[in-house]
Design an enzyme around this catalytic site. Sequence first.
Site, short mmCIF file in Angstrom:
data_model
loop_
_atom_site.label_atom_id
_atom_site.label_comp_id
_atom_site.label_asym_id
_atom_site.label_seq_id
_atom_site.Cartn_x
_atom_site.Cartn_y
_atom_site.Cartn_z
N LYS A 29 0.76 -1.31 -0.21
CA LYS A 29 0.27 -0.05 0.22
C LYS A 29 0.82 1.45 0.16
O LYS A 29 0.77 2.12 -1.00
CB LYS A 29 -1.00 -0.04 0.83
CG LYS A 29 -2.01 1.22 1.28
CD LYS A 29 -3.08 1.27 2.40
CE LYS A 29 -3.67 0.10 2.50
NZ LYS A 29 -4.82 -0.32 3.40
N ARG A 98 -3.24 3.07 8.61
CA ARG A 98 -3.50 1.86 8.34
C ARG A 98 -2.34 0.51 8.27
O ARG A 98 -1.20 1.37 7.31
CB ARG A 98 -4.00 1.69 6.70
CG ARG A 98 -4.95 3.25 6.77
CD ARG A 98 -5.20 3.30 5.45
NE ARG A 98 -6.79 4.45 5.04
CZ ARG A 98 -7.43 4.08 4.70
NH1 ARG A 98 -8.08 2.29 4.29
NH2 ARG A 98 -8.97 5.28 4.80
N GLY A 107 -7.89 -7.53 5.10
CA GLY A 107 -8.61 -7.90 5.74
C GLY A 107 -7.91 -8.06 6.96
O GLY A 107 -8.52 -8.86 7.89
N MET A 109 -5.20 -7.54 8.89
CA MET A 109 -4.99 -6.79 9.54
C MET A 109 -5.38 -5.82 9.74
O MET A 109 -6.40 -4.83 9.16
CB MET A 109 -3.27 -6.09 9.02
CG MET A 109 -2.16 -7.96 9.67
SD MET A 109 -0.58 -7.56 8.71
CE MET A 109 -1.13 -6.95 7.57
N ARG A 343 -3.22 -1.22 -6.43
CA ARG A 343 -2.42 -2.53 -6.66
C ARG A 343 -2.63 -3.54 -7.87
O ARG A 343 -3.29 -2.89 -8.21
CB ARG A 343 -2.66 -3.08 -5.35
CG ARG A 343 -3.60 -4.04 -5.11
CD ARG A 343 -3.68 -5.03 -4.43
NE ARG A 343 -5.28 -4.54 -3.92
CZ ARG A 343 -5.95 -4.57 -2.58
NH1 ARG A 343 -4.57 -5.66 -1.69
NH2 ARG A 343 -7.01 -5.43 -2.46
N HIS A 459 -15.39 -9.39 1.43
CA HIS A 459 -14.23 -10.28 2.69
C HIS A 459 -14.38 -11.43 1.64
O HIS A 459 -13.71 -11.75 1.65
CB HIS A 459 -14.47 -9.84 3.96
CG HIS A 459 -13.85 -10.79 4.53
ND1 HIS A 459 -13.97 -12.42 4.90
CD2 HIS A 459 -12.08 -10.58 4.62
CE1 HIS A 459 -12.88 -12.35 5.02
NE2 HIS A 459 -12.13 -11.76 4.97
N SER A 786 16.72 -40.94 -12.79
CA SER A 786 15.81 -40.91 -12.39
C SER A 786 15.10 -40.65 -11.10
O SER A 786 15.41 -42.00 -10.08
CB SER A 786 14.20 -41.97 -13.10
OG SER A 786 13.09 -41.04 -12.98
N CYS A 854 10.97 -38.49 -11.45
CA CYS A 854 9.12 -39.10 -11.21
C CYS A 854 8.64 -39.00 -10.16
O CYS A 854 7.77 -40.29 -10.02
CB CYS A 854 9.23 -40.97 -11.98
SG CYS A 854 10.35 -41.35 -11.00
N TYR A 874 13.88 -33.91 -18.34
CA TYR A 874 12.95 -33.76 -17.55
C TYR A 874 12.80 -34.08 -16.12
O TYR A 874 12.80 -34.65 -15.13
CB TYR A 874 11.97 -35.05 -18.69
CG TYR A 874 12.74 -36.26 -18.19
CD1 TYR A 874 11.58 -36.92 -17.03
CD2 TYR A 874 12.98 -36.49 -18.10
CE1 TYR A 874 12.13 -38.60 -16.85
CE2 TYR A 874 14.15 -38.39 -18.23
CZ TYR A 874 13.19 -38.97 -17.16
OH TYR A 874 13.52 -39.77 -16.80
C1 PEP Z 1 9.59 -42.37 -5.73
O1 PEP Z 1 9.88 -43.00 -4.66
O2 PEP Z 1 9.68 -41.10 -5.63
C2 PEP Z 1 9.06 -42.90 -6.82
C3 PEP Z 1 8.63 -42.37 -8.07
O3 PEP Z 1 8.44 -44.48 -6.96
P1 PEP Z 1 7.14 -44.28 -6.21
O4 PEP Z 1 6.75 -43.68 -5.08
O5 PEP Z 1 7.06 -45.41 -6.81
O6 PEP Z 1 7.89 -44.84 -4.32
#
Ligand code: PEP
Length: 902
Positions: A29, A98, A107, A109, A343, A459, A786, A854, A874
């Site tokens: 503000k 304020r 709202g 504070m 803002r 609100h 991975s 993963c 990835y």
């Molecule tokens: C993990 O452990 O992150 C994984 C992808 O394998 P899971 O969740 O199957 O143990």
Amino acid sequence: MATQETVEHKYVYDFAEGNKDLKDLLGGKGANLAEMTNLGLPVPPGFTITTEACQAYLTTGREPDGLAGQIEAHLESLEREMGRRLGDPGDPLLVSVRSGAKFSMPGMMETVLNVGLNDRSVIGLSTQAGQNDRFAWDSYRRLIQMFGKTVCEVPGEEFEHALDEAKHAKGTRNDLDLDADDLRGLVDAYKKIFAKHTGREFPQEPREQLDLAIRAVFDSWNAERAILYRRQERIPADLGTAVNVVSMVFGNLGPDSGTGVAFTRDPGSGAQGIYGDYLANAQGEDVVAGIRNTVPLQELEQLDKRSYDELLGIMARLEEHYKDLCDIEFTIERGKLWMLQTRVGKRTAAAAFVIAGQLVDEGLIDLDEALHRVNGAQLAQLMFPRFQLDHDVPPVAKGIGASPGAASGKVVFTSARAVELAAEGESVILVRRETNPDDLNGMIAAKGILTSRGGKTSHAAVVARGMGKTCVSGADELEVNVPAKKFTVGGHTVGEGDVVSIDGTTGKVYLGEVPVMPSEVVQYFEGSLDPEHIDNPLVRAVHRIMTHADAARRLRVRTNADTGADAARARRFGAEGIGLCRTEHMFLGDRRELVERLILASDAREREDALAALLPLQRADFVEIFREMDGLPVTVRLIDPPLHEFLPPLEQLAVNVAVAQERGEDVAKEEALLSAVRRMHEENPMLGLRGVRLGLVIPGLFAMQVRAIAEAAVAVTRDGGTACPEIMVPLVGAVQELETVRAEAEKIIAEVVGDSGVEVLIGTMIEVPRAALTAGQIAEAAEFFSFGTNDLTQMAWGFSRDDVEGAFFWRYLELGIFGISPFESIDADGVGRLVRIAAEEGRAARPGLKLGVCGEHGGDPDSVHFFHGVGLDYVSCSPFRVPVARLEAGRAAVSTTGSDSR
Ligand code: PEP
Ligand code: MG
């Protein structure tokens, strides 16, 4: 020396000294008031006390040295500028005090208006206002009320009760019917309430009022509701708030005065136009609190064309200056317009995309910046279903569509009940006349919020939009009776526990449950809308921004999918392969019997028979997946969970055996199973015989899977497809484990693949901390890594991933040990460090090593940014998160510039 240093530290800034980029120091503000002041817009003069002063006060429990003197000096200069002295009996300057933190906390504070009024200056104010006694006494009673409640913790209901009594005595329900004498009487009543609760008279000294109000704003940073809001919004706890001391302007000086809130575009849909609420003859807090019903801002044109035109001009200027949707608060004092706040405005997920697209069209921002203006959480919200448009349930009421989405649930009337029922797994709709900051817990717990009062800026509306929660406000056909736990509408009575459905886009309210339909954004991702011919502005904007994200991103996005159907869906959502195909589901259902045979096998022959029976089934599974992912990499993980998970639970089996024995039945098979389950029982199965350990202990198990994968790949390739399998070994902690599996796998692959041209990579999960720490060695035997960040988090913290979130995470969150569960968003300092080490050492040992993730974190927006930064190739996530990950990967790639959307 020390004294001199602290005196020199600057804690107070005049509005003319700041600018919009000083939000850390001046709060949102204060920084924006300064910016508007410097743009030459009509801002009432004032000054800002910095967040540093607040932080110092909150750590030491007292105002920092030098602050009082700096406030004095700025107050004097304000008095000079205004030609009035604070609380002067003849011609008083009044100020508002304020709060204003770096991030908006609507709202949460405190604010105190009309500071400087006392028994004497109230007369001077009346004179200033043209002998308007009514106005002066009304202002005074508002000060005592706000000051009492905010600064001295006097229960607000007591003041409200006294106000109701005054109206009752007058025979009216409208505040405006109270005359000066009534209000003078109310001031006396308020003073008595004040004295009763505080043990002292209402302070008459203006500077004391000011100092106490400033302190109260500092303290409100640590009010329970503010703490809760910060946790919800992931706002750091140590920022503190700035305090703005602003000369008062009055919207309650008569019909030619008023106050309002406006947006420069529709914050719900993003449509261009003027959106706002105006309330004549009222002070600002009345609008936000939804106390009286406002009129649409457009009606101001009839009431006061000059101010209306000026306001429109200022709004256009602000948009051009901020290059974004702005929201503003303004007051008109006897035909003179004053800007009280601006803002960059909060908006719904849909509006965020639509506006970002519009601003590109208008040449105000480029596509990189548009990408910053949206985020994955918003995209995820747009993928929620909505009510079916053609359902034939008639609405029972129509309010304001204050925060879009569709929600059905059981009606509750209190925040506490909302929390209770939600904890039992119920969907609830919190119904109130209007919400206030104390309802925050209930709003978090509820699926949707329905109020009978208040506009788009009430609100309920503002907070719900911030949370992405469905909200219908101002449904004034509803007669809400909270004590009786019911509301009536159109002859129906709805009690606690009855189901209602609310549409936060149209504002419609339905009795019972209404069928829902998928979002257009999902339909677009599924490919059922032709991007070249989209007339829906939201889908057009999503298409445009996603196309840019895809072009910008460096990270590839794969999916976690175990079936052909999931793989196909994820591919339509843009997945560029499978990062994790868990094979354990392939051992369930009618295949359990084969797994039992495998476990119970008493010799190699029996075991080999069981595996041989599983092989064609597995092969068929892989063929289906490779076909769906034709031409794209598919990482298949060899079986991970302990085998006893595929057997019946110990207790159930023991009972079955006992009962069968009692009946004299043949229980040989069950007994064998029972003894196997007993034999395989583990105290810590997560740290037990699973993953690669299983492959090393059960002969032929991994070999069967490797053969199934290779044969499936060859079959698909022979049919003209392209299978790109990557075999992944789970739970590896030492390179020797991987080498052993690899040696066997390579032989099988060579034998199966022959000259088919199929190439099979072999790699490993990095999910045991030791694997991360010895990644250089492990990379010698792996073509890819991975990161299994679920297990890596579990083992790095020593938290059981199945138990701890319910058991004690709430306490960790409360204490701020972490701001979000490390299973949800990557713990960059700890688990993230393991990822970084493994990525660096793995690549050093094997240049070109393919790196992905993963675990669940692959679809979490903050984590995606982290993985981009570490240089992974990835991320892989569930099909529905694929678009989110694509968007965030794009945002991460362009994140060196622009203003990130929170
Ligand atoms: C993990 O452990 O992150 C994984 C992808 O394998 P899971 O969740 O199957 O143990
Ligand atoms: Mg795992």
